[in-house]
Every structure is written in C-alpha cells, then in structure tokens.
Design a protein around this motif. Sequence first.
Motif, mmCIF file in Angstrom:
data_model
loop_
_atom_site.group_PDB
_atom_site.id
_atom_site.type_symbol
_atom_site.label_atom_id
_atom_site.label_comp_id
_atom_site.label_asym_id
_atom_site.label_seq_id
_atom_site.Cartn_x
_atom_site.Cartn_y
_atom_site.Cartn_z
ATOM 1 N N TRP A 1 41.049 45.576 50.265
ATOM 2 C CA TRP A 1 39.980 45.854 49.306
ATOM 3 C C TRP A 1 39.460 47.254 49.565
ATOM 4 O O TRP A 1 39.412 47.713 50.707
ATOM 5 C CB TRP A 1 38.846 44.852 49.478
ATOM 6 C CG TRP A 1 39.186 43.482 48.979
ATOM 7 C CD1 TRP A 1 39.941 42.540 49.627
ATOM 8 C CD2 TRP A 1 38.803 42.904 47.738
ATOM 9 N NE1 TRP A 1 40.046 41.407 48.853
ATOM 10 C CE2 TRP A 1 39.346 41.609 47.689
ATOM 11 C CE3 TRP A 1 38.042 43.347 46.664
ATOM 12 C CZ2 TRP A 1 39.168 40.756 46.612
ATOM 13 C CZ3 TRP A 1 37.848 42.503 45.587
ATOM 14 C CH2 TRP A 1 38.418 41.220 45.569
ATOM 15 N N GLU A 2 39.060 47.925 48.489
ATOM 16 C CA GLU A 2 38.473 49.257 48.585
ATOM 17 C C GLU A 2 37.086 49.219 47.953
ATOM 18 O O GLU A 2 36.823 48.387 47.084
ATOM 19 C CB GLU A 2 39.305 50.284 47.814
ATOM 20 C CG GLU A 2 40.724 50.428 48.301
ATOM 21 C CD GLU A 2 41.507 51.443 47.491
ATOM 22 O OE1 GLU A 2 41.859 52.486 48.049
ATOM 23 O OE2 GLU A 2 41.760 51.183 46.299
ATOM 24 N N ASN B 1 36.828 39.722 54.382
ATOM 25 C CA ASN B 1 38.142 39.682 53.723
ATOM 26 C C ASN B 1 38.694 41.047 53.329
ATOM 27 O O ASN B 1 39.764 41.109 52.734
ATOM 28 C CB ASN B 1 38.046 38.816 52.472
ATOM 29 C CG ASN B 1 37.127 39.435 51.421
ATOM 30 O OD1 ASN B 1 36.221 40.213 51.751
ATOM 31 N ND2 ASN B 1 37.347 39.089 50.169
ATOM 32 N N ILE B 2 38.028 42.140 53.643
ATOM 33 C CA ILE B 2 38.453 43.433 53.095
ATOM 34 C C ILE B 2 39.784 43.929 53.657
ATOM 35 O O ILE B 2 40.435 44.759 53.053
ATOM 36 C CB ILE B 2 37.373 44.525 53.219
ATOM 37 C CG1 ILE B 2 37.041 44.824 54.682
ATOM 38 C CG2 ILE B 2 36.137 44.145 52.424
ATOM 39 C CD1 ILE B 2 36.120 46.023 54.862
ATOM 40 N N ARG C 1 42.323 52.401 56.253
ATOM 41 C CA ARG C 1 40.985 52.455 55.663
ATOM 42 C C ARG C 1 40.300 53.747 56.095
ATOM 43 O O ARG C 1 40.324 54.125 57.254
ATOM 44 C CB ARG C 1 40.146 51.261 56.106
ATOM 45 C CG ARG C 1 38.704 51.335 55.555
ATOM 46 C CD ARG C 1 37.950 50.054 55.693
ATOM 47 N NE ARG C 1 38.650 48.909 55.141
ATOM 48 C CZ ARG C 1 38.788 48.649 53.836
ATOM 49 N NH1 ARG C 1 38.263 49.470 52.938
ATOM 50 N NH2 ARG C 1 39.449 47.586 53.431
ATOM 51 N N ALA D 1 33.731 46.760 44.666
ATOM 52 C CA ALA D 1 34.797 46.262 45.526
ATOM 53 C C ALA D 1 36.005 45.975 44.646
ATOM 54 O O ALA D 1 35.917 45.191 43.696
ATOM 55 C CB ALA D 1 34.347 45.010 46.253
ATOM 56 N N LEU D 2 37.108 46.624 44.936
ATOM 57 C CA LEU D 2 38.330 46.472 44.150
ATOM 58 C C LEU D 2 39.491 46.112 45.064
ATOM 59 O O LEU D 2 39.727 46.791 46.068
ATOM 60 C CB LEU D 2 38.660 47.780 43.411
ATOM 61 C CG LEU D 2 37.562 48.357 42.522
ATOM 62 C CD1 LEU D 2 37.925 49.760 42.082
ATOM 63 C CD2 LEU D 2 37.360 47.448 41.325
ATOM 64 N N GLU D 3 40.218 45.067 44.703
ATOM 65 C CA GLU D 3 41.401 44.694 45.480
ATOM 66 C C GLU D 3 42.577 45.539 45.018
ATOM 67 O O GLU D 3 42.831 45.682 43.821
ATOM 68 C CB GLU D 3 41.718 43.212 45.287
ATOM 69 C CG GLU D 3 42.830 42.725 46.184
ATOM 70 C CD GLU D 3 43.040 41.225 46.099
ATOM 71 O OE1 GLU D 3 43.502 40.650 47.086
ATOM 72 O OE2 GLU D 3 42.739 40.633 45.041
ATOM 73 N N LYS D 4 43.295 46.124 45.990
ATOM 74 C CA LYS D 4 44.472 46.910 45.641
ATOM 75 C C LYS D 4 45.552 45.970 45.097
ATOM 76 O O LYS D 4 45.652 44.831 45.529
ATOM 77 C CB LYS D 4 45.012 47.641 46.883
ATOM 78 C CG LYS D 4 44.092 48.744 47.373
ATOM 79 C CD LYS D 4 44.714 49.526 48.495
ATOM 80 C CE LYS D 4 45.863 50.345 47.950
ATOM 81 N NZ LYS D 4 46.263 51.455 48.785
#
Length: 178
Positions: free
Chosen positions: A24-25, A17-18, A66, A31-34
Amino acid sequence: MKSVAKIPLAEFLSQPNIEASPAWELINGQALEKPMPTLFHSRLQRNLVNYINSHTERFEAVQELRCIVPPYSPVPDISVIACDRLGDKDGPLEGAPDWLIEIRSPDQSTLDLQNKILHCLSNGTQLAWLIDITRQQIWVWLGDDLPLVCSAEDILPTLGDLPKLMVNAVMAMTPRQS
C-alpha cells in the motif's frame, strides 16, 4: 461529489497491512494498494535491478522499497539510492530515492504515477523513469526539466557509471532470460 477522507502519514504508517503483497502507498492523503504485477512487469523489474547493481558500486537498486517523503509514502517499483544514504538498520528509506523507476501496469493511471514521480522529484529525486511496456516508451524526468518521451534507440540518462542503455535494451528485459 463525495469527498475522500485523507489519512495522516503517521496513521498510515501504523497500519498493519501496508507491507502485504501488493504493498500500500500513501499518495495525496489516500491509501492506495499497488496493482499486482504482470509477468513482463516482474521480469523487467528483476532484470533491471540486476543490471543496475551489476554495473555500479555507487548506487544500489532495490525493488519495492517503501520511501518516506512526507506527506507521501510511495513504494516505487525500483528505487536507486546512493550507497552512502543506505544505513545499517532495516526499514523504509527516509526521503526520496535518487533515481525512481516505475513500470506502468495496464490498469494503472499514468497521471497517478506522474503525480508520485513529481512529488519525489520535488523532494530530492534526481532522475525518474516511467516505463510503458505496452507502448514501448520510457518517460524520463531529469531534475527540473520537462519529461522526455524516449523510444527505440534513444539513449536513456542514468545515474552512476552505467554503460549506455537504450530503450530497446530495457524492453528486451521482459522476455525470459536464459
């Protein structure tokens, strides 16, 4: 205090799902969703990419690319990369962009964005901008120098052969362009 499990880069990159929107970063093992961009954020991002690409042939500006900068995997709002670093295969950029541009969303932490910028600067990024539309300011990092806070008619450093660009001109890219 609750500890947060850190995710290794390889495990993060294998997640399905990234690349969903928003991307996602992986920053500092987390893991952090923008955040979803706002209207002005989206316009500024598009118009600045178009401006950069129309004024230089040495670099290419790309939105939401990315990057693999171990142990991080940032997705800058805009990555500006020397054309000779861009290959013929699709995929993420291996390494930090030459010029990184982040546009701060209202709910984003300035400190978190600066952390990402500093990591990229320590891994090859030559120039970084942190644009704050609300404050009408752009923080600029050039090499190892401390950041400059630019506003109004301050001329911004750029890479390549771009014409002089002032903060006011960048902020003027947020309204609808005809």
